[in-house]
Design a protein around this motif. Structure first.
Motif, PDB file in Angstrom:
ATOM      1  N   MET A   1      27.302  39.410   7.480  1.00 26.24           N
ATOM      2  CA  MET A   1      28.709  39.015   7.367  1.00 26.24           C
ATOM      3  C   MET A   1      28.847  37.630   6.738  1.00 26.24           C
ATOM      4  O   MET A   1      29.751  37.345   5.972  1.00 26.24           O
ATOM      5  CB  MET A   1      29.338  39.027   8.764  1.00 26.24           C
ATOM      6  N   ARG A   2      27.911  36.732   7.119  1.00 30.25           N
ATOM      7  CA  ARG A   2      27.963  35.403   6.539  1.00 30.25           C
ATOM      8  C   ARG A   2      27.800  35.463   5.031  1.00 30.25           C
ATOM      9  O   ARG A   2      28.454  34.732   4.296  1.00 30.25           O
ATOM     10  CB  ARG A   2      26.873  34.530   7.170  1.00 30.25           C
TER      11      ARG A   2
ATOM     12  N   LEU B   1      28.267  43.505  14.181  1.00 31.28           N
ATOM     13  CA  LEU B   1      27.959  42.190  13.619  1.00 31.28           C
ATOM     14  C   LEU B   1      26.993  41.361  14.452  1.00 31.28           C
ATOM     15  O   LEU B   1      26.100  40.718  13.894  1.00 31.28           O
ATOM     16  CB  LEU B   1      29.252  41.400  13.383  1.00 31.28           C
TER      17      LEU B   1
ATOM     18  N   THR C   1      35.909  38.103   9.974  1.00 36.79           N
ATOM     19  CA  THR C   1      35.286  39.035  10.913  1.00 36.79           C
ATOM     20  C   THR C   1      36.337  39.913  11.579  1.00 36.79           C
ATOM     21  O   THR C   1      36.173  41.127  11.719  1.00 36.79           O
ATOM     22  CB  THR C   1      34.498  38.260  11.988  1.00 36.79           C
ATOM     23  N   TRP C   2      37.448  39.300  11.988  1.00 35.33           N
ATOM     24  CA  TRP C   2      38.513  40.063  12.632  1.00 35.33           C
ATOM     25  C   TRP C   2      39.225  40.999  11.659  1.00 35.33           C
ATOM     26  O   TRP C   2      39.906  41.941  12.082  1.00 35.33           O
ATOM     27  CB  TRP C   2      39.519  39.121  13.284  1.00 35.33           C
TER      28      TRP C   2
ATOM     29  N   ARG D   1      32.879  45.326  13.469  1.00 39.79           N
ATOM     30  CA  ARG D   1      32.828  44.099  14.261  1.00 39.79           C
ATOM     31  C   ARG D   1      31.836  44.239  15.409  1.00 39.79           C
ATOM     32  O   ARG D   1      31.167  43.272  15.777  1.00 39.79           O
ATOM     33  CB  ARG D   1      34.212  43.753  14.827  1.00 39.79           C
TER      34      ARG D   1
END
Length: 295
Positions: free
Chosen positions: A1-2, A136, A125-126, A133
């Motif tokens: 995700m980053r 993650l 993320t949300w 999610r």
């Protein structure tokens, strides 16, 4: 995700590169950069943030998780990106070294810290569907990703990467190569912006709160000193460092040396003020926390 989040921030930066051109070629130096894919990437990054923010606030309550002031910081940082990459400042950067320096400073000391303060990783993320999610945490805890993230976000690493990017790309040979090659110019802008994000993450990001304020002050002070030194070298140089800008400046009736001096001053003075202001805020926050602890 980053990695995905970083790509959302970085993609617009590399969307436009140009070499100095003569103003006699037309009124392009006053034009806005309306490349569809650049506008699309900027729009996606903003809409994705807004979607995540609204979902978070529906879940936790308005202003919780990401306070309004942090959302406003992201919006201001996003607008700074638009000003640097879409407004006529981008076209002026193809004619004047000073305008090019303003563009770089907008990316590094305006957009980058504001975006970091806006907590885009949390908002994005949300914005993801719930099923993603839930996956993650395991991804973020993977050894390779965690190692890479820690390696580039450690304060000394982030400081060094930003310093290297600034000094290396302002070497005349590399700077001129970037002006003549779209690919290298994209890499230059991305290097400035990426390393600025890492630097400001070390100073202002969530992990910075667990570190001593003295470390943030050292990072800010030393960066202010070396960027100020580079700006001073440019401002005090008796001859132009970057010949591609000479003809364009002359065509506009501007002394190329004065154009370079102005660009150096932009890096030297406003840049130093930005680091100083943040440093004073770090001290104020530290004193505020100590006052609360003693109350």
């Amino acid at each position: 995700m980053r990695a995905i989040a970083a790509a959302c921030l970085l993609a617009p930066v590399g969307a436009w590169a140009h070499a100095p051109e003569s103003p006699a070629a037309g009124p392009s130096w006053t034009a806005w950069n309306t490349q569809p894919w650049l506008l699309f990437l900027l729009a996606v990054s903003l809409l994705f943030y807004a979607a995540g923010l609204l979902r978070l606030w529906r879940h936790a309550g308005a202003g919780h998780g990401i306070p309004v002031r942090q959302a406003a910081s992201f919006a201001a940082g996003w607008l700074a990106l638009v000003a640097a990459l879409v407004s006529p400042l981008d076209a002026m950067g193809s004619l004047l070294f000073s305008a090019h320096m303003v563009q770089h400073e907008m990316l590094m000391i305006v957009a980058a810290p504001l975006l970091v303060l806006g907590r885009p990783l949390a908002a994005w993320t949300w914005a993801l569907p719930a099923v993603y999610r839930m996956r993650l945490p395991a991804l973020v805890r993977s050894r390779s990703l965690a190692w890479a993230w820690d390696a580039i976000t450690q304060p000394v690493s982030a400081w060094a990467l930003h310093a290297i990017a600034l000094w290396a790309w302002h070497a005349p040979q590399l700077f001129e190569a970037a002006l003549r090659s779209e690919g290298l110019h994209v890499l230059q802008h991305a290097s400035f912006f990426v390393t600025a994000l890492l630097f400001w993450w070390a100073v202002l990001g969530p992990d910075a709160r667990s570190r001593r304020a003295g470390l943030a002050m050292v990072l800010l002070f030393t960066t202010m000193m070396h960027t100020g030194a580079l700006g001073a070298l440019l401002a005090l140089a008796p001859t132009p460092w970057y010949p591609p800008y000479v003809d364009a400046a002359v065509a506009l009736g501007i002394d190329p040396v004065q154009d370079q001096q102005l660009g150096g001053l932009v890096m030297w003075v406003p840049g130093s003020v930005a680091y100083l202001v943040v440093g004073l805020q770090v001290i104020a926050n530290l004193l505020g926390r100590r006052a609360k602890a003693m109350a």
